[in-house]
Scaffold this motif. Structure first.
Motif, PDB file in Angstrom:
ATOM      1  N   GLU A   3     -59.060  21.161 -37.797  1.00  0.00           N
ATOM      2  CA  GLU A   3     -57.725  20.835 -37.289  1.00  0.00           C
ATOM      3  C   GLU A   3     -57.476  19.332 -37.214  1.00  0.00           C
ATOM      4  O   GLU A   3     -56.359  18.886 -36.998  1.00  0.00           O
ATOM      5  CB  GLU A   3     -57.526  21.466 -35.898  1.00  0.00           C
ATOM      6  CG  GLU A   3     -57.497  22.980 -35.919  1.00  0.00           C
ATOM      7  CD  GLU A   3     -56.382  23.543 -36.783  1.00  0.00           C
ATOM      8  OE1 GLU A   3     -55.280  22.949 -36.800  1.00  0.00           O
ATOM      9  OE2 GLU A   3     -56.613  24.560 -37.456  1.00  0.00           O
ATOM     10  N   SER A   4     -58.543  18.543 -37.383  1.00  0.00           N
ATOM     11  CA  SER A   4     -58.369  17.091 -37.318  1.00  0.00           C
ATOM     12  C   SER A   4     -57.785  16.518 -38.610  1.00  0.00           C
ATOM     13  O   SER A   4     -57.390  15.353 -38.657  1.00  0.00           O
ATOM     14  CB  SER A   4     -59.710  16.408 -37.023  1.00  0.00           C
ATOM     15  OG  SER A   4     -60.604  16.573 -38.116  1.00  0.00           O
ATOM     16  N   LEU A   5     -57.729  17.321 -39.669  1.00  0.00           N
ATOM     17  CA  LEU A   5     -57.189  16.849 -40.939  1.00  0.00           C
ATOM     18  C   LEU A   5     -55.678  16.665 -40.840  1.00  0.00           C
ATOM     19  O   LEU A   5     -54.972  17.498 -40.267  1.00  0.00           O
ATOM     20  CB  LEU A   5     -57.531  17.830 -42.066  1.00  0.00           C
ATOM     21  CG  LEU A   5     -59.025  18.009 -42.373  1.00  0.00           C
ATOM     22  CD1 LEU A   5     -59.227  19.059 -43.457  1.00  0.00           C
ATOM     23  CD2 LEU A   5     -59.658  16.685 -42.787  1.00  0.00           C
ATOM     24  N   ASP A   6     -55.187  15.591 -41.407  1.00  0.00           N
ATOM     25  CA  ASP A   6     -53.777  15.211 -41.320  1.00  0.00           C
ATOM     26  C   ASP A   6     -52.961  15.958 -42.374  1.00  0.00           C
ATOM     27  O   ASP A   6     -53.199  15.812 -43.577  1.00  0.00           O
ATOM     28  CB  ASP A   6     -53.656  13.698 -41.535  1.00  0.00           C
ATOM     29  CG  ASP A   6     -52.269  13.168 -41.211  1.00  0.00           C
ATOM     30  OD1 ASP A   6     -51.303  13.936 -41.246  1.00  0.00           O
ATOM     31  OD2 ASP A   6     -52.165  11.949 -40.942  1.00  0.00           O
ATOM     32  N   ARG A   7     -51.995  16.741 -41.923  1.00  0.00           N
ATOM     33  CA  ARG A   7     -51.179  17.536 -42.841  1.00  0.00           C
ATOM     34  C   ARG A   7     -50.111  16.719 -43.558  1.00  0.00           C
ATOM     35  O   ARG A   7     -49.385  17.253 -44.402  1.00  0.00           O
ATOM     36  CB  ARG A   7     -50.542  18.716 -42.097  1.00  0.00           C
ATOM     37  CG  ARG A   7     -51.564  19.776 -41.701  1.00  0.00           C
ATOM     38  CD  ARG A   7     -50.946  20.921 -40.931  1.00  0.00           C
ATOM     39  NE  ARG A   7     -51.940  21.943 -40.640  1.00  0.00           N
ATOM     40  CZ  ARG A   7     -52.161  23.026 -41.384  1.00  0.00           C
ATOM     41  NH1 ARG A   7     -51.445  23.225 -42.478  1.00  0.00           N
ATOM     42  NH2 ARG A   7     -53.090  23.904 -41.055  1.00  0.00           N
ATOM     43  N   LYS A   8     -49.990  15.473 -43.231  1.00  0.00           N
ATOM     44  CA  LYS A   8     -49.062  14.596 -43.959  1.00  0.00           C
ATOM     45  C   LYS A   8     -49.767  13.895 -45.111  1.00  0.00           C
ATOM     46  O   LYS A   8     -49.123  13.274 -45.957  1.00  0.00           O
ATOM     47  CB  LYS A   8     -48.452  13.543 -43.026  1.00  0.00           C
ATOM     48  CG  LYS A   8     -47.584  14.111 -41.932  1.00  0.00           C
ATOM     49  CD  LYS A   8     -46.299  14.736 -42.488  1.00  0.00           C
ATOM     50  CE  LYS A   8     -45.327  13.673 -42.966  1.00  0.00           C
ATOM     51  NZ  LYS A   8     -44.051  14.261 -43.436  1.00  0.00           N
ATOM     52  N   LYS A   9     -51.087  13.960 -45.132  1.00  0.00           N
ATOM     53  CA  LYS A   9     -51.852  13.291 -46.183  1.00  0.00           C
ATOM     54  C   LYS A   9     -52.225  14.278 -47.286  1.00  0.00           C
ATOM     55  O   LYS A   9     -52.572  15.433 -47.009  1.00  0.00           O
ATOM     56  CB  LYS A   9     -53.127  12.677 -45.599  1.00  0.00           C
ATOM     57  CG  LYS A   9     -52.893  11.480 -44.695  1.00  0.00           C
ATOM     58  CD  LYS A   9     -54.226  10.897 -44.250  1.00  0.00           C
ATOM     59  CE  LYS A   9     -54.031   9.637 -43.407  1.00  0.00           C
ATOM     60  NZ  LYS A   9     -55.335   9.070 -42.992  1.00  0.00           N
ATOM     61  N   VAL A  10     -52.177  13.795 -48.534  1.00  0.00           N
ATOM     62  CA  VAL A  10     -52.507  14.650 -49.668  1.00  0.00           C
ATOM     63  C   VAL A  10     -53.238  13.827 -50.729  1.00  0.00           C
ATOM     64  O   VAL A  10     -52.860  12.703 -51.028  1.00  0.00           O
ATOM     65  CB  VAL A  10     -51.241  15.322 -50.261  1.00  0.00           C
ATOM     66  CG1 VAL A  10     -50.181  14.302 -50.623  1.00  0.00           C
ATOM     67  CG2 VAL A  10     -51.589  16.171 -51.484  1.00  0.00           C
ATOM     68  N   ILE A  11     -54.316  14.421 -51.268  1.00  0.00           N
ATOM     69  CA  ILE A  11     -55.030  13.832 -52.402  1.00  0.00           C
ATOM     70  C   ILE A  11     -54.594  14.588 -53.652  1.00  0.00           C
ATOM     71  O   ILE A  11     -54.766  15.811 -53.745  1.00  0.00           O
ATOM     72  CB  ILE A  11     -56.554  13.939 -52.238  1.00  0.00           C
ATOM     73  CG1 ILE A  11     -56.991  13.309 -50.925  1.00  0.00           C
ATOM     74  CG2 ILE A  11     -57.262  13.275 -53.423  1.00  0.00           C
ATOM     75  CD1 ILE A  11     -56.736  11.817 -50.818  1.00  0.00           C
ATOM     76  N   LEU A  12     -54.006  13.861 -54.597  1.00  0.00           N
ATOM     77  CA  LEU A  12     -53.443  14.478 -55.789  1.00  0.00           C
ATOM     78  C   LEU A  12     -54.237  14.096 -57.029  1.00  0.00           C
ATOM     79  O   LEU A  12     -54.563  12.928 -57.233  1.00  0.00           O
ATOM     80  CB  LEU A  12     -51.980  14.028 -55.964  1.00  0.00           C
ATOM     81  CG  LEU A  12     -51.316  14.424 -57.286  1.00  0.00           C
ATOM     82  CD1 LEU A  12     -50.081  15.257 -57.053  1.00  0.00           C
ATOM     83  CD2 LEU A  12     -50.966  13.196 -58.108  1.00  0.00           C
ATOM     84  N   GLY A  13     -54.573  15.091 -57.859  1.00  0.00           N
ATOM     85  CA  GLY A  13     -55.225  14.822 -59.129  1.00  0.00           C
ATOM     86  C   GLY A  13     -54.253  14.123 -60.063  1.00  0.00           C
ATOM     87  O   GLY A  13     -53.267  14.725 -60.488  1.00  0.00           O
ATOM     88  N   LEU A  14     -54.506  12.855 -60.357  1.00  0.00           N
ATOM     89  CA  LEU A  14     -53.577  12.031 -61.146  1.00  0.00           C
ATOM     90  C   LEU A  14     -54.216  11.684 -62.487  1.00  0.00           C
ATOM     91  O   LEU A  14     -55.157  10.892 -62.551  1.00  0.00           O
ATOM     92  CB  LEU A  14     -53.235  10.754 -60.375  1.00  0.00           C
ATOM     93  CG  LEU A  14     -52.149   9.860 -60.967  1.00  0.00           C
ATOM     94  CD1 LEU A  14     -50.800  10.564 -60.953  1.00  0.00           C
ATOM     95  CD2 LEU A  14     -52.069   8.546 -60.197  1.00  0.00           C
ATOM     96  N   SER A  15     -53.696  12.275 -63.556  1.00  0.00           N
ATOM     97  CA  SER A  15     -54.277  12.071 -64.885  1.00  0.00           C
ATOM     98  C   SER A  15     -53.668  10.900 -65.629  1.00  0.00           C
ATOM     99  O   SER A  15     -54.256  10.398 -66.588  1.00  0.00           O
ATOM    100  CB  SER A  15     -54.088  13.334 -65.726  1.00  0.00           C
ATOM    101  OG  SER A  15     -52.700  13.532 -66.008  1.00  0.00           O
TER     102      SER A  15
END
Length: 355
Positions: A3-15
């Protein structure tokens, strides 16, 4: 889930291509804190890295680089080469997604304290009280890539954002990139197999990786020798052209036997069958090869290759643990090594590798 993970943050696979770039633009527009992650599968793809980093810079998001060459070599490439050498026709994207791409995405998201991961795939996700978290088919049947994602477990799907889910065609993604003045808006699509150069075919690639390819016999279904083939890696089920042998009528590859090193040729009707057996199955509900009880004997829609239309069928577990699929109508050229993927309505529920 932590639950400590921030739901506004996202890691996106960028090719560095337009799909992942547009996905990043759409997420940023929604107020997400996006970080682009470039996977280097070849250990030194500076051109690819520069393209991805340039896209991240234009978008205005942080950029991460990860050299995943050894992991990719040990999982995807070794499997690709050994499958072809054994007379099977693998789909490397299906294998890469759970073992490399989404594995690294989730690891980096955890490290960054981000709840979400994202890619530029054309597919959707959904939560269903009966099925749990599943991948769904994209809005566009033509662009749908849900088939490629069937081996993702529910805990990954729960975190996955797919911003291109509702796009009907790629031109929509390009137009968004153009509106944002992205330099890659009209970049041509990448080649089919990302780790093989445009000027090299897959057979030469496999040979270069140390696999010995031996000639053998073409035979008919009665076992009569018809001629010589140049090695199993050069053929796939359903193939008609490039056989190097003529009969005055169309003939097709209908079977390959790696033990005997033979390629069976036959008529077009020999390619059709109602029954398909698969092994190495995966079901997102169980996160394993174990078929959920609600699917045992169930009516589903099934696809035997990426470009195939889903067709009605029934699935059941055989005593040896493999899955038997019985289609309502005969399917053409079910190919060993390719995946068969099962859908309930438009939700992916599982699949396996065709035997």
């Amino acid at each position: 889930m932590n639950e400590s993970l921030d739901r506004k943050k996202v890691i996106l696979g960028l090719s560095g291509g337009v799909d992942s770039t547009t996905a990043a633009l759409l997420l940023k527009e929604k107020g997400m804190e996006v970080t682009g992650l470039y996977f280097d599968v070849s250990s030194g793809n500076e051109e690819g890295r520069r393209a991805a980093e340039a896209a991240a810079d234009q978008i205005g998001i942080p950029f991460l680089y990860r050299n995943v060459h050894q992991l990719f070599q040990d999982t995807v490439i070794d499997n690709f080469c050994s499958e072809y050498a054994a007379g099977r026709t693998p789909n490397p994207c299906v294998f890469c997604n759970p073992t490399v791409k989404f594995k690294i995405l989730t690891q980096e998201a955890d490290r960054a304290g981000a709840f979400h991961i994202a890619t530029g795939h054309y597919a959707r996700t959904a939560y269903n009280a009966q099925l749990g978290w599943t991948v769904r088919r994209a809005a566009s049947e033509k662009k749908d890539q849900s088939y490629m994602l069937y081996r993702l477990p529910a805990e990954v799907i729960e975190r996955l954002l797919l911003p291109l889910a509702l796009m009907e065609h790629k031109e929509q993604a390009r137009e968004i990139a153009r509106q944002n003045h992205m330099n890659n808006a009209d970049l041509k699509d990448s080649q089919e197999i990302c780790f093989i150069a445009d000027d090299e075919n897959y057979a030469d690639y496999i040979k270069r990786h140390g696999y010995s390819i031996e000639e053998g016999d073409f035979i008919d279904k009665e076992g009569n020798v018809l001629g010589r083939h140049k090695g199993l890696i050069h053929y796939t089920i359903g193939q008609r052209k490039g056989l190097g042998i003529t009969f005055g009528k169309p003939v097709f590859v209908t079977a390959m036997d790696p033990a005997a090193n033979t390629v069976t040729l036959g008529d077009h009707e020999d390619l059709f069958s109602r029954e398909v057996i698969c092994s190495g199955s995966f079901f997102s509900m169980t996160g394993s090869s174990c078929m959920p009880e609600i699917l045992e004997g169930a009516r589903v829609m099934a696809k035997i290759r990426y470009a195939a239309r889903p067709a009605p069928a029934q699935i059941m577990t055989k005593p040896d643990g493999r899955i038997l699929t019985v289609f309502d109508e005969k399917q053409r050229a079910a190919t060993p090594g390719q995946s068969i993927v099962f859908y309930l309505d438009d939700c992916v529920v599982g699949g396996g590798f065709i035997e």
